[in-house]
Design a protein around this motif. Structure first.
Motif, PDB file in Angstrom:
ATOM      1  N   PRO A   1       0.809  -1.228   0.000  1.00  0.00           N
ATOM      2  CA  PRO A   1       0.000   0.000   0.000  1.00  0.00           C
ATOM      3  C   PRO A   1       0.843   1.280   0.000  1.00  0.00           C
ATOM      4  O   PRO A   1       1.803   1.398   0.766  1.00  0.00           O
ATOM      5  CB  PRO A   1      -0.800  -0.116   1.299  1.00  0.00           C
ATOM      6  N   ILE A   2       0.489   2.208  -0.851  1.00  0.00           N
ATOM      7  CA  ILE A   2       1.127   3.534  -0.852  1.00  0.00           C
ATOM      8  C   ILE A   2       0.227   4.515  -1.603  1.00  0.00           C
ATOM      9  O   ILE A   2      -0.272   4.223  -2.688  1.00  0.00           O
ATOM     10  CB  ILE A   2       2.552   3.482  -1.471  1.00  0.00           C
ATOM     11  N   THR A   3       0.022   5.667  -1.000  1.00  0.00           N
ATOM     12  CA  THR A   3      -0.680   6.750  -1.674  1.00  0.00           C
ATOM     13  C   THR A   3       0.247   7.292  -2.759  1.00  0.00           C
ATOM     14  O   THR A   3       1.439   7.430  -2.485  1.00  0.00           O
ATOM     15  CB  THR A   3      -0.990   7.896  -0.675  1.00  0.00           C
TER      16      THR A   3
ATOM     17  N   THR B   1       2.798   1.183  -7.588  1.00  0.00           N
ATOM     18  CA  THR B   1       3.487   1.830  -6.484  1.00  0.00           C
ATOM     19  C   THR B   1       3.625   3.315  -6.760  1.00  0.00           C
ATOM     20  O   THR B   1       3.088   3.836  -7.731  1.00  0.00           O
ATOM     21  CB  THR B   1       4.865   1.162  -6.259  1.00  0.00           C
ATOM     22  N   SER B   2       4.369   3.992  -5.873  1.00  0.00           N
ATOM     23  CA  SER B   2       4.701   5.389  -6.090  1.00  0.00           C
ATOM     24  C   SER B   2       6.210   5.549  -5.833  1.00  0.00           C
ATOM     25  O   SER B   2       6.896   4.564  -5.544  1.00  0.00           O
ATOM     26  CB  SER B   2       3.864   6.279  -5.178  1.00  0.00           C
ATOM     27  N   GLY B   3       6.701   6.776  -5.894  1.00  0.00           N
ATOM     28  CA  GLY B   3       8.138   7.020  -5.834  1.00  0.00           C
ATOM     29  C   GLY B   3       8.932   6.208  -4.817  1.00  0.00           C
ATOM     30  O   GLY B   3       9.918   5.558  -5.185  1.00  0.00           O
ATOM     31  N   PRO B   4       8.546   6.226  -3.540  1.00  0.00           N
ATOM     32  CA  PRO B   4       9.332   5.470  -2.562  1.00  0.00           C
ATOM     33  C   PRO B   4       9.434   3.988  -2.920  1.00  0.00           C
ATOM     34  O   PRO B   4      10.480   3.357  -2.691  1.00  0.00           O
ATOM     35  CB  PRO B   4       8.550   5.676  -1.257  1.00  0.00           C
TER      36      PRO B   4
ATOM     37  N   ASP C   1       3.637   3.357 -11.788  1.00  0.00           N
ATOM     38  CA  ASP C   1       4.118   4.363 -10.821  1.00  0.00           C
ATOM     39  C   ASP C   1       3.155   5.540 -10.845  1.00  0.00           C
ATOM     40  O   ASP C   1       3.135   6.309 -11.802  1.00  0.00           O
ATOM     41  CB  ASP C   1       5.543   4.809 -11.195  1.00  0.00           C
ATOM     42  N   VAL C   2       2.358   5.646  -9.804  1.00  0.00           N
ATOM     43  CA  VAL C   2       1.475   6.805  -9.684  1.00  0.00           C
ATOM     44  C   VAL C   2       2.276   7.838  -8.898  1.00  0.00           C
ATOM     45  O   VAL C   2       2.416   7.751  -7.689  1.00  0.00           O
ATOM     46  CB  VAL C   2       0.158   6.428  -8.968  1.00  0.00           C
ATOM     47  N   GLN C   3       2.834   8.794  -9.634  1.00  0.00           N
ATOM     48  CA  GLN C   3       3.823   9.690  -9.034  1.00  0.00           C
ATOM     49  C   GLN C   3       3.218  10.666  -8.025  1.00  0.00           C
ATOM     50  O   GLN C   3       2.122  11.176  -8.213  1.00  0.00           O
ATOM     51  CB  GLN C   3       4.519  10.504 -10.126  1.00  0.00           C
TER      52      GLN C   3
ATOM     53  N   ASP D   1       9.512  11.395 -11.096  1.00  0.00           N
ATOM     54  CA  ASP D   1      10.171  10.083 -11.146  1.00  0.00           C
ATOM     55  C   ASP D   1      10.666   9.749 -12.547  1.00  0.00           C
ATOM     56  O   ASP D   1      11.047   8.608 -12.822  1.00  0.00           O
ATOM     57  CB  ASP D   1       9.206   8.983 -10.687  1.00  0.00           C
ATOM     58  N   ILE D   2      10.649  10.731 -13.438  1.00  0.00           N
ATOM     59  CA  ILE D   2      10.967  10.434 -14.839  1.00  0.00           C
ATOM     60  C   ILE D   2      12.386   9.886 -14.959  1.00  0.00           C
ATOM     61  O   ILE D   2      12.620   8.821 -15.537  1.00  0.00           O
ATOM     62  CB  ILE D   2      10.798  11.698 -15.719  1.00  0.00           C
TER      63      ILE D   2
END
Ligand code: TPP
Ligand code: SF4
Ligand code: MG
Lengths: 351, 624
Positions: free
Chosen positions: B249-251, B314-317, B340-342, B358-359
């Motif tokens: 899980p990650i926002t 996921t996202s950046g982290p 990746d939902v930045q 995150d590009i």
């Protein structure tokens, strides 16, 4: 080079197994580990186990992380796909492979560094998920491949090559696995193939996550008198639980494990192990008792070996997720894609 | 105050556009406290406007918190179709005492502020150039509803009713939505209708409704839907035939996996009758909530290696954690789809704020020489289409593919043309040799026999000893053997570079709009599109034609390089501090640095046209 292909010399006299293969058919490339490394003996025991269980090599999937131990999948079952991945991440990669194709027989080979340090989090969760696989920790108390640093299984008081003593408490994978609800927990000794083969066979037949911790001395960095993972130490402190062939539960209904140790086994290199005898009431189906037993043995400085716990009644990762009996990869695309009409109907809810 | 600072506090930027307030052209903002159920009231208004056929967008500016912090919701209405984030607000619904001061300040001159007059508004906050509309909401609601939780929820519905009266939302439409939402739960429906009516009636009888700007039914949304990007991405993964998903899980990525699960339960669950007559559920999917992102990507790699279509979101982290194994998949040539939902970085950054930062991290993820395939959707429709495409590309090129969505696309509702599906679609599984094909060849080597696009055949475990090989992330030659030999090693990594170049022909082409003779252009990516298009319209109205290019994939096609060559200057609009797209264009599209002028927004809120206009004007002035 970490692998050298082995010359195939036809030996007519070798016996065949149920599917007509000889033990040579379960071998792999020539090992490039140090002569006398415990890991090679584990490989030999695996070759024997796979041969005796008559597993078609193409059904085997070999997974590993990084380390001397993790190199060994090259050295057995060359007819099987293998995956030498990255340090500590074998368990999730194996879980993914198993998720995709449950009909393969997944064998993970790891080290104590790979499994108890960098990959400890994954080991813990693979146990919880009950991924059906044989998970071998070739446990030597050191990082072999990076030349002899202590691992998380090094015992307090154990000394490294240059004499410094370990001061921090070790992780015992057996007690760890038992406490996490592992459904098959065993320990063997690389120097005792006669005991290890039945353990591995039982683990391969297990319908869930089967953890086999194998004390596998590193002759380079951890085989001196001060080390608790040395040949000397293990031979003197091994406490044997079982001694003869394990009866695979899938083959016979009488799956009760034999109790009570007999006394003598001669090691391949001629060494002798001092045995303890197990209490008559030891029941490998009793998790609490197994934990108690393992903890007490550890306090006495003894290493209990054998199949310490088995539970054949719990559901594996696929049963827990109600996936079909056939592998997910065999489902046709038509069964997976709902199609244009369904997409149109779905979008009516977004107007 | 700097624009960025203001933007971070949910305040508008300095107005640069001439005031456009009128029929079907205005913006609303709702200031509430999170965890009080205001989202459903705000959504009700958004959906009603959408149903009236008027182009609209909703932006949720929410805190990284579960309850008790300020949260805003912005709705931009634009009959002309300009639905990027509004720069100024015509009606503020100020329901949060904590933020009154800044909310009052955020109303554009001549605009309105709706507040709860159960308590008097501090005199200090009054601004003569805006209109204050007080409704004693808490008092009125308290007279009807006794349960304290219900009072909080119904107050929200009551302000929705007042807004409906103020901006002219069709009452039938809003009631229809309520009845769809509550269906047979009659007591809930009745309570909501009562609260709605209460707000509506109070506004009608106390204020001059509708206000000078208002809604009028039009046909702007025919054939369109209102949907968030994460749902569309999950739908794409479902339609592509993904059977394994692994995630942590990650926002703002969580809803991708959660939606995927609910979609699978709806479309992939089969009931079977077993031999002994019992009913059994069969799930034609396996979703693994991993212990962390290291495990999630490992599971995807394992499953893809074994032949499943598998993805993680996921996202950046999470991308940072996955790096080592992204390199593993690249080097061992295993497909892997990574959504990746930045969000705003670095580190934890601002988890509920948007960026396109995150590009670079994705283009070259992992140590060593690596290059990956990236897809850049601009809206939920592209999320759906590119999700499907990412599996085809990952399997065709046997490599990780990253779908770079962002929080704005992923979590906000967008009006998009209906998603379409061609039933003749079949997955591109790439070069996979089965047992029969293996019989035809003398000996199988994993990294040998490259095709014209430098792809070598792979085999799946479990089928044939002839296809067995050893996958290793350590140095290997084209036969798949371990090597430390310079030549054997280089042969493989050189082929990987060539394979990456070859993939450019398969990436979605850029979206390009050219005007004859235009010397300047704007290049952008992803969710910047609507703000950039609006800004281009602003300049066009002032007789300055700007060409337009939106990058949709990496590696870049030659069309992008020639577009840059064709223009004296290209303004590169993106949402990060370091001009990452611009850098990638310089590195990989051969663009001369001097020709690319960065226009950057990185405060974490969706881009506005005003920011683009001001950015371009400032850059121009600097050049002059
Ligand atoms: C991310 C990462 N960190 C460090 C290493 C270096 N490394 C390789 S093997 C190893 C330890 C292996 O120990 P163990 O798993 O016990 O295997 P053994 O060699 O003892 O069999 C380490 C630290 C690595 N390969 N990857
Ligand atoms: S260093 Fe130790 S673990 Fe590694 S191969 Fe040599 S003996 Fe075995
Ligand atoms: Mg070790």
């Amino acid at each position: 080079m970490t692998s050298i292909s082995k010359p195939r010399i036809p030996l007519a006299t070798l016996p065949a197994n149920e599917i007509g293969l000889t033990v040579r058919d379960y071998e792999g490339a020539m090992s490039t580990l140090c002569a006398g490394c415990g890991h090679d003996s584990v490989t030999a025991a695996l070759v024997r186990s796979l041969f005796e269980l008559s597993i078609p090599p193409h059904r085997i999937v070999k997974m590993s992380g990084i380390g001397c131990s993790s190199k060994t999948p090259t050295y057995f079952a060359s007819g099987a796909h293998g995956f030498n991945s990255v340090h500590g991440r074998m368990a999730p990669i194996a879980a993914g492979a198993n998720a995709a194709n449950r009909s393969s027989i997944h064998i993970g080979i790891s080290g104590d560094g790979d499994s108890l340090s960098i990959g400890a989090g994954h080991l813990v969760h693979a146990i919880r998920r009950n991924v059906r696989m044989l998970y071998v920790i070739e446990n030597n108390g050191v990082y072999g491949l990076t030349k002899g640093q202590f691992s998380a299984s090094a015992d307090v008081g154990s000394t490294a090559k240059h004499g410094e003593a370990n001061e921090v408490a070790p992780i015992d994978p057996v007690q760890l696995a038992l406490s996490l609800g592992a459904t098959f927990v065993a320990r063997g000794f690389s120097g005792d193939k006669a005991q290890l083969v039945p353990i591995l066979k039982a683990a391969l037949e297990h319908r869930g996550f089967a953890l086999v911790d194998v004390i596998s001395p590193c002759v380079q960095f951890n085989n001196h008198v001060g080390s608790t993972k040395s040949y000397h130490y293990v031979r003197d402190h091994e406490l044997k639980e079982i001694e003869q062939d394990f009866v695979p539960p899938m083959r016979e209904t009488a799956a009760r494990l034999p109790h009570g140790g007999t006394i003598v086994v001669t090691l391949p290199d001629g060494g002798r192990i001092r045995f303890g005898t197990l209490p008559e009431e030891y029941d490998p189906r009793d998790r609490g008792a197994a934990l108690h037993y393992a903890a007490q043995a550890q306090q006495r400085g003894e290493i209990p070996t054998g199949v310490l716990f088995v539970d054949e009644g719990t559901r594996d990762i696929h049963e827990l997720n109600s996936t079909p009996d056939e592998p997910l990869i065999s489902l046709p695309f038509e069964a997976l894609c709902p199609g244009a009409d369904a997409l149109a109907r779905f979008q009516d809810g977004f107007q | 105050m700097k624009t960025e600072e203001k933007a971070q506090r949910g305040e508008p930027d300095e107005p640069a556009l001439p005031k456009r307030r009128g029929l079907n052209e205005f913006a609303l903002k709702f200031a509430t406290v999170n965890g009080t159920g205001s989202a459903s009231a705000n959504n009700l208004i958004l959906r009603s406007i959408f149903r009236m056929g008027v182009p609209v967008s909703g932006k949720n500016l929410f805190p990284s918190n579960i309850q008790g912090l300020p949260t805003w919701y912005e709705i931009r209405v634009s009959g002309e179709g300009n639905t990027s984030r509004a720069a100024e607000f015509d009606l503020m619904v100020a329901m949060n005492g904590q933020t009154y001061a800044s909310d009052v300040a955020a109303v554009s001159p001549g605009g309105y502020l709706l507040y709860d007059s159960s308590w008097p508004l501090p005199k200090l906050l009054l601004r003569p150039e805006i209109n204050f509309l007080g409704i004693p909401l808490a008092k009125l609601i308290g007279e009807i509803f006794s349960d304290s939780r219900q009072r909080i929820l119904m107050k929200n519905i009551a302000y929705a009713g007042a807004v409906a009266a103020l901006v002219g939302i069709d009452q039938e439409v809003i009631l229809e939505l309520l009845s769809e939402r509550f269906g047979s739960r009659k007591s809930l429906f009745d309570a909501n209708r009562e609260a709605l009516q209460l707000g509506f009636d109070y506004a009608e009888s106390h204020f001059a409704c509708p206000l000078p700007f208002r809604l009028e039914t039009m046909a702007g949304n025919d054939g369109k839907i209102l949907i968030d990007g994460n749902t569309a991405t999950a739908m794409g993964c479902l339609y592509a035939g993904a059977t394994v998903a692994a995630w942590y899980p990650i926002t703002p990525a969580t809803s991708v996996a959660e939606k995927f699960r609910s979609l699978c339960e709806r479309y992939r669950r089969v009931e079977e009758t077993t031999a002994n007559g019992a009913r059994e559920i069969r799930n034609n999917f396996l979703i693994l909530q991993a212990e962390d992102e290291l495990a999630a990507i490992g599971m995807v790699i394992g499953a893809s290696w074994a032949g499943a279509r598998a993805f993680t979101s996921t996202s950046g982290p999470g991308i940072s954690l996955m790096n080592e194994q992204i390199g593993l998949a690249y080097y061992t040539e295993i497909p892997a789809v990574i959504v990746d939902v930045q969000r705003a970085g670095p580190s934890t950054g601002m988890p509920t704020r948007v960026q396109q930062a995150d590009i670079m991290a994705c283009a070259y993820a992992s140590h060593g020489d690596t290059k990956h395939l990236l897809l850049f959707p601009a809206d939920p429709k592209e999320c759906f289409e590119m999700a499907v495409l990412s599996f085809d590309l990952a399997e065709r090129f046997q490599t990780p593919v990253m779908l770079l969505s962002d929080l704005d696309i992923g979590m906000n509702d967008w009006v998009i043309p209906r998603l379409e599906w061609d039933d003749s679609y079949r997955p591109d599984r790439g070069r996979v040799l089965g047992p029969a094909e293996l019989e035809q060849i003398e000996e199988f080597f994993r990294y040998d026999d490259a095709d014209a696009e430098f792809v070598t055949p792979r085999t799946l475990p479990g089928f044939s000893e002839r296809g067995a090989y050893f996958t290793r992330g350590s140095g290997h030659d084209r036969f798949g053997r371990y090597t430390e030999d310079a030549e054997g090693y280089q042969q493989v990594v050189d082929r990987l570079a060539a394979k990456h170049r070859a993939a450019s022909a398969h990436m979605p082409p850029p979206v390009v709009k050219r005007h004859p003779g235009a010397r300047f252009a704007v290049i952008t990516v992803g969710s910047c599109e609507s703000a950039v298009i609006e800004a281009i319209g602003y300049f066009a109205a002032r007789d300055l034609q700007l060409d337009y290019l939106r990058v949709r994939g990496f590696p870049f096609s030659s069309e992008i390089s020639s577009f840059i060559e064709d223009h004296e200057r290209c303004f590169v609009v993106e949402q990060n501090r370091d001009a990452q797209l611009r850098s990638l264009l310089i590195l990989e599209a051969g663009a001369p640095a001097g020709n690319l002028v960065p226009i950057l927004s990185y405060g974490g809120l969706p881009l506005t046209a005003v920011q683009v206009i001001e950015g371009i004007e400032t850059a121009w002035k600097d050049e002059a």
